[in-house]
Design a protein around this motif. Structure first.
Motif, mmCIF file in Angstrom:
data_model
loop_
_atom_site.group_PDB
_atom_site.id
_atom_site.type_symbol
_atom_site.label_atom_id
_atom_site.label_comp_id
_atom_site.label_asym_id
_atom_site.label_seq_id
_atom_site.Cartn_x
_atom_site.Cartn_y
_atom_site.Cartn_z
ATOM 1 N N UNK A 171 -11.658 -2.184 13.652
ATOM 2 C CA UNK A 171 -11.149 -0.747 14.079
ATOM 3 C C UNK A 171 -10.245 -0.463 13.184
ATOM 4 N N UNK A 172 -10.193 0.827 12.827
ATOM 5 C CA UNK A 172 -9.037 1.384 12.011
ATOM 6 C C UNK A 172 -8.612 2.558 12.578
ATOM 7 N N UNK A 173 -7.338 2.672 12.414
ATOM 8 C CA UNK A 173 -6.469 3.745 13.236
ATOM 9 C C UNK A 173 -5.416 4.513 12.106
ATOM 10 N N UNK A 213 0.804 -1.274 -0.002
ATOM 11 C CA UNK A 213 -0.067 0.064 -0.041
ATOM 12 C C UNK A 213 0.854 1.292 -0.082
ATOM 13 N N UNK A 214 2.052 1.229 0.654
ATOM 14 C CA UNK A 214 2.841 2.518 0.477
ATOM 15 C C UNK A 214 3.854 2.493 -0.492
ATOM 16 N N UNK A 215 3.827 1.459 -1.656
ATOM 17 C CA UNK A 215 4.755 1.555 -2.661
ATOM 18 C C UNK A 215 4.627 2.719 -3.546
ATOM 19 N N UNK A 245 2.583 1.595 7.782
ATOM 20 C CA UNK A 245 1.823 0.490 7.329
ATOM 21 C C UNK A 245 2.263 -0.606 8.254
ATOM 22 N N UNK A 246 1.463 -1.809 8.408
ATOM 23 C CA UNK A 246 1.774 -2.697 8.982
ATOM 24 C C UNK A 246 1.694 -4.085 8.123
ATOM 25 N N UNK A 282 -4.753 -8.152 10.257
ATOM 26 C CA UNK A 282 -4.229 -7.093 10.454
ATOM 27 C C UNK A 282 -3.546 -6.632 9.064
ATOM 28 N N UNK A 283 -4.118 -5.489 8.601
ATOM 29 C CA UNK A 283 -3.694 -4.806 7.187
ATOM 30 C C UNK A 283 -3.960 -3.428 7.087
ATOM 31 N N UNK A 284 -3.075 -2.943 6.299
ATOM 32 C CA UNK A 284 -3.128 -1.522 6.152
ATOM 33 C C UNK A 284 -4.241 -1.174 4.751
ATOM 34 N N UNK A 285 -5.394 -0.478 4.932
ATOM 35 C CA UNK A 285 -6.269 -0.244 3.976
ATOM 36 C C UNK A 285 -5.631 0.565 2.908
ATOM 37 N N UNK A 286 -4.735 1.665 3.466
ATOM 38 C CA UNK A 286 -4.125 2.616 2.731
ATOM 39 C C UNK A 286 -2.884 3.025 3.482
ATOM 40 N N UNK A 287 -1.997 3.659 2.864
ATOM 41 C CA UNK A 287 -0.845 3.995 3.621
ATOM 42 C C UNK A 287 -1.149 5.195 4.681
#
Length: 274
Positions: A192-194, A141-143, A151-152, A168-173
Motif C-alpha cells: 500500500x502506498x500513501x 529520497x528528499x535530499x 518521508x519515512x 516501510x520506505x519512501x519510493x519518492x519524497x
C-alpha cells in the motif's frame, strides 16, 4: 648564543603550529565490544550483538579517529549468561538494529554496508542468513529539495508474533509504501502506498495491525494487509515498534554498562503496546 637559541626555539614553534609537530597516525587497533542487546519476543532470553572494528587516531590538537572493517556476531543467552550460544560467525557489516523473534524462529538484523547503504537480513536460529533487501544507494529520497522532509525511515519490522514483516520506505519524497511480507517465505502479501505531507513513524500494534503516526502525534492511521487505512486516535507511545526490544513486555529494560549486562524495571508503560 642566546640569539641562536631563540632562533631555534622560534623555528620549532613555527613547525609545531603549522602541522609539522602533529603526531603521526597510530597503528590500526582492533576494538571488540558488546554493542546491542534485546529481549526475545517472549521475554525468555536475550540476543546480543558483538561488534569488532579497527580504529586509528591521528593528529595532536585536533585528533581524529577513523574506523573501518566493521563486523558483528550474534549470540543468544539467558539474562544470567546461561545457555549462551553463537548464532552466527563474524559478518562483514555494521549492525544498526536487532529483533529476536524467538517463537517464530528467527532474528532480524539491520546493518550498514559500503557507502552507508542499509541491508536487512533474516537469521534463523540455526544461523542461516536470508537477505530481505539491500539498498542500491543510500536512502535519501528528499535530499536536495527545499520542501519539508516528507518521508519515512527505511525499516523492516517483524509483527508481534513474528509471522509477518513490513518493509516501510519512501519510493519518492511525499509518499510512503508499506509492503507486507510472509516472514517464512518473504513472499509479498500486500503493498500500500500513501501520500504524506510530513514525516511519519511506522510501528506494529498489539492487535497485529500497523500504525502510521506523525511527529506531533495528533494524527494517526491504522491498517493491515488487504485492509485500507482508517484514522485513529494517536497511540500513547511510538516505541518499542514490536514485541522484541530492549524493554520486555513486562517492563524490564536490559542494557550494557561497560561489558556487564544490567537490568532495570522501567514499568509496563515503557514496553510494546504501552
Amino acid at each position: 648564543m642566546t640569539k641562536i637559541f631563540l632562533s631555534i626555539l622560534y623555528l620549532i614553534t613555527v613547525l609545531f603550529f603549522t602541522g609539522c609537530g602533529q603526531q603521526p597516525a597510530k597503528d590500526w587497533t582492533t576494538i571488540q565490544k558488546s554493542d546491542k542487546v534485546v529481549w526475545a519476543s517472549d521475554g525468555s532470553e536475550v540476543a546480543i550483538i558483538l561488534v569488532s572494528h579497527e580504529e586509528q587516531t591521528s593528529g595532536f590538537w585536533n585528533a581524529t579517529t577513523e574506523q573501518r572493517h566493521f563486523k558483528y556476531k550474534i549470540l543468544t543467552q539467558k539474562f544470567d549468561g546461561a545457555e549462551q550460544r553463537a548464532i552466527t560467525d563474524w559478518l562483514e557489516s555494521q549492525p544498526v538494529q536487532l529483533f529476536y523473534m524467538k517463537e517464530a524462529g528467527y532474528l532480524l538484523v539491520e546493518s550498514l554496508v559500503e557507502n552507508n547503504k542499509r541491508r536487512f537480513d533474516k537469521v534463523t536460529l540455526e544461523g542461516t542468513i536470508v537477505s530481505i533487501v539491500e539498498e542500491r544507494q543510500p536512502y535519501q529520497p528528499c535530499a536536495g529539495t527545499k520542501l519539508p522532509l516528507k518521508q519515512v525511515s527505511h525499516q523492516v519490522i517483524p509483527s508481534p508474533a513474528g509471522e509477518q514483516l513490513i518493509e516501510v520506505y519512501s519510493p519518492e519524497c511525499g509518499h510512503v509504501t508499506v509492503e507486507f511480507l510472509q516472514a517464512h517465505t518473504l513472499n509479498i502479501i500486500d503493498s500500500q502506498t500513501f501520500t504524506i505531507d510530513q514525516p511519519m513513524t511506522a510501528l506494529w500494534s498489539s492487535d497485529n495491525t500497523v500504525i502510521l503516526v506523525n511527529p506531533r502525534r495528533d494524527k494517526a492511521w491504522k491498517f493491515a494487509a488487504q485492509t485500507p487505512p482508517v484514522p485513529i486516535d494517536p497511540p500513547l507511545c511510538i516505541a518499542p515498534v514490536t514485541s522484541s526490544s530492549q524493554v520486555s513486555l513486562d517492563g524490564r529494560l536490559v542494557y550494557f554498562e561497560g561489558e556487564q549486562l544490567k537490568i532495570k524495571n522501567v514499568g509496563r508503560n515503557k514496553s510494546f503496546g504501552c
